[in-house]
Write a protein that holds these residues in place. Structure first.
Motif, mmCIF file in Angstrom:
data_model
loop_
_atom_site.group_PDB
_atom_site.id
_atom_site.type_symbol
_atom_site.label_atom_id
_atom_site.label_comp_id
_atom_site.label_asym_id
_atom_site.label_seq_id
_atom_site.Cartn_x
_atom_site.Cartn_y
_atom_site.Cartn_z
ATOM 1 N N ARG A 171 0.845 -1.200 0.000
ATOM 2 C CA ARG A 171 0.000 0.000 0.000
ATOM 3 C C ARG A 171 0.874 1.241 0.000
ATOM 4 O O ARG A 171 1.908 1.286 0.658
ATOM 5 N N LEU A 172 0.455 2.232 -0.778
ATOM 6 C CA LEU A 172 1.135 3.529 -0.811
ATOM 7 C C LEU A 172 0.164 4.612 -0.364
ATOM 8 O O LEU A 172 -0.983 4.622 -0.802
ATOM 9 N N ILE A 173 0.627 5.494 0.488
ATOM 10 C CA ILE A 173 -0.147 6.685 0.838
ATOM 11 C C ILE A 173 0.684 7.872 0.372
ATOM 12 O O ILE A 173 1.802 8.087 0.846
ATOM 13 N N ILE A 174 0.144 8.592 -0.576
ATOM 14 C CA ILE A 174 0.853 9.725 -1.177
ATOM 15 C C ILE A 174 0.125 11.006 -0.787
ATOM 16 O O ILE A 174 -1.074 11.137 -1.037
ATOM 17 N N SER A 175 0.854 11.920 -0.179
ATOM 18 C CA SER A 175 0.279 13.206 0.208
ATOM 19 C C SER A 175 0.693 14.264 -0.797
ATOM 20 O O SER A 175 1.879 14.397 -1.113
ATOM 21 N N VAL A 176 -0.277 14.988 -1.311
ATOM 22 C CA VAL A 176 -0.036 16.058 -2.272
ATOM 23 C C VAL A 176 -0.249 17.377 -1.547
ATOM 24 O O VAL A 176 -1.345 17.651 -1.053
ATOM 25 N N ILE A 177 0.808 18.149 -1.479
ATOM 26 C CA ILE A 177 0.761 19.448 -0.810
ATOM 27 C C ILE A 177 0.567 20.513 -1.881
ATOM 28 O O ILE A 177 1.222 20.467 -2.920
ATOM 29 N N PRO A 178 -0.324 21.486 -1.649
ATOM 30 C CA PRO A 178 -0.636 22.459 -2.698
ATOM 31 C C PRO A 178 0.447 23.538 -2.889
ATOM 32 O O PRO A 178 0.209 24.728 -2.716
ATOM 33 N N ILE A 179 1.651 23.072 -3.242
ATOM 34 C CA ILE A 179 2.760 23.974 -3.552
ATOM 35 C C ILE A 179 3.497 23.394 -4.752
ATOM 36 O O ILE A 179 3.834 22.200 -4.744
ATOM 37 N N LEU A 180 3.758 24.192 -5.761
ATOM 38 C CA LEU A 180 4.548 23.750 -6.904
ATOM 39 C C LEU A 180 5.986 24.188 -6.679
ATOM 40 O O LEU A 180 6.277 25.378 -6.631
ATOM 41 N N LEU A 181 6.878 23.225 -6.517
ATOM 42 C CA LEU A 181 8.270 23.534 -6.225
ATOM 43 C C LEU A 181 9.038 23.961 -7.465
ATOM 44 O O LEU A 181 9.955 24.752 -7.386
ATOM 45 N N GLY A 182 8.697 23.383 -8.613
ATOM 46 C CA GLY A 182 9.364 23.756 -9.849
ATOM 47 C C GLY A 182 10.664 23.029 -10.102
ATOM 48 O O GLY A 182 11.209 23.087 -11.192
ATOM 49 N N ASP A 183 11.190 22.351 -9.107
ATOM 50 C CA ASP A 183 12.446 21.639 -9.268
ATOM 51 C C ASP A 183 12.558 20.608 -8.155
ATOM 52 O O ASP A 183 11.887 20.721 -7.131
ATOM 53 N N GLY A 184 13.377 19.614 -8.342
ATOM 54 C CA GLY A 184 13.580 18.619 -7.298
ATOM 55 C C GLY A 184 13.803 17.248 -7.882
ATOM 56 O O GLY A 184 13.938 17.075 -9.082
ATOM 57 N N ILE A 185 13.816 16.263 -7.010
ATOM 58 C CA ILE A 185 14.075 14.880 -7.393
ATOM 59 C C ILE A 185 12.746 14.137 -7.424
ATOM 60 O O ILE A 185 11.970 14.190 -6.472
ATOM 61 N N SER A 186 12.493 13.437 -8.516
ATOM 62 C CA SER A 186 11.278 12.654 -8.650
ATOM 63 C C SER A 186 11.258 11.530 -7.621
ATOM 64 O O SER A 186 12.246 10.813 -7.453
ATOM 65 N N LEU A 187 10.159 11.384 -6.923
ATOM 66 C CA LEU A 187 10.043 10.369 -5.877
ATOM 67 C C LEU A 187 10.191 8.955 -6.422
ATOM 68 O O LEU A 187 10.768 8.090 -5.786
ATOM 69 N N PHE A 188 9.685 8.704 -7.609
ATOM 70 C CA PHE A 188 9.656 7.340 -8.122
ATOM 71 C C PHE A 188 10.588 7.115 -9.308
ATOM 72 O O PHE A 188 10.439 6.124 -10.015
ATOM 73 N N SER A 189 11.553 7.982 -9.527
ATOM 74 C CA SER A 189 12.471 7.771 -10.650
ATOM 75 C C SER A 189 13.380 6.580 -10.355
ATOM 76 O O SER A 189 13.676 6.274 -9.200
ATOM 77 N N GLY A 190 13.773 5.898 -11.391
ATOM 78 C CA GLY A 190 14.707 4.793 -11.245
ATOM 79 C C GLY A 190 14.095 3.468 -10.845
ATOM 80 O O GLY A 190 14.818 2.546 -10.476
ATOM 81 N N LEU A 191 12.785 3.331 -10.922
ATOM 82 C CA LEU A 191 12.162 2.051 -10.559
ATOM 83 C C LEU A 191 12.459 0.968 -11.588
ATOM 84 O O LEU A 191 12.510 -0.206 -11.253
#
Length: 95
Positions: free
Chosen positions: A49-69
């Motif tokens: 099970r995955l619980i993903i929280s989406v916060i109402p802020i657009l960061l515009g940059d960063g590391i993808s949570l699920f990259s490299g699967l």
């Protein structure tokens, strides 16, 4: 580590071994957090099970949570909760 809450237990070793030990000790639910840990758990197929929280802020940059699967993982939505802060929490089962 110094300053850690008293009910927090730190473990070292492989993720699968640690989860097996926790299960044998009677743990039924384990909370995993952090991009690297979550990716490893998905790769080792020890997540149901995955619980993903989406916060109402657009960061515009960063590391993808699920990259490299390395593979596509299908999900089934179990629940969506909306909070007054604007946060949306999505609960998925892995198919």
């Amino acid at each position: 580590p110094e300053g850690a809450a008293q009910d927090v237990v730190f473990r070292q070793g492989s993720l699968r071994q640690t989860l097996d030990e926790l299960h044998q000790a009677g743990s039924q639910h384990v909370y995993l957090d952090g991009g690297q840990v979550v990716r490893l758990a998905l790769q080792e197929q020890v997540v149901d099970r995955l619980i993903i929280s989406v916060i109402p802020i657009l960061l515009g940059d960063g590391i993808s949570l699920f990259s490299g699967l390395g593979r596509e993982i299908k999900l089934k939505n179990l629940e969506a909760k909306k909070y007054s802060s604007g946060l949306v929490q999505l609960t998925y089962a892995l198919v």
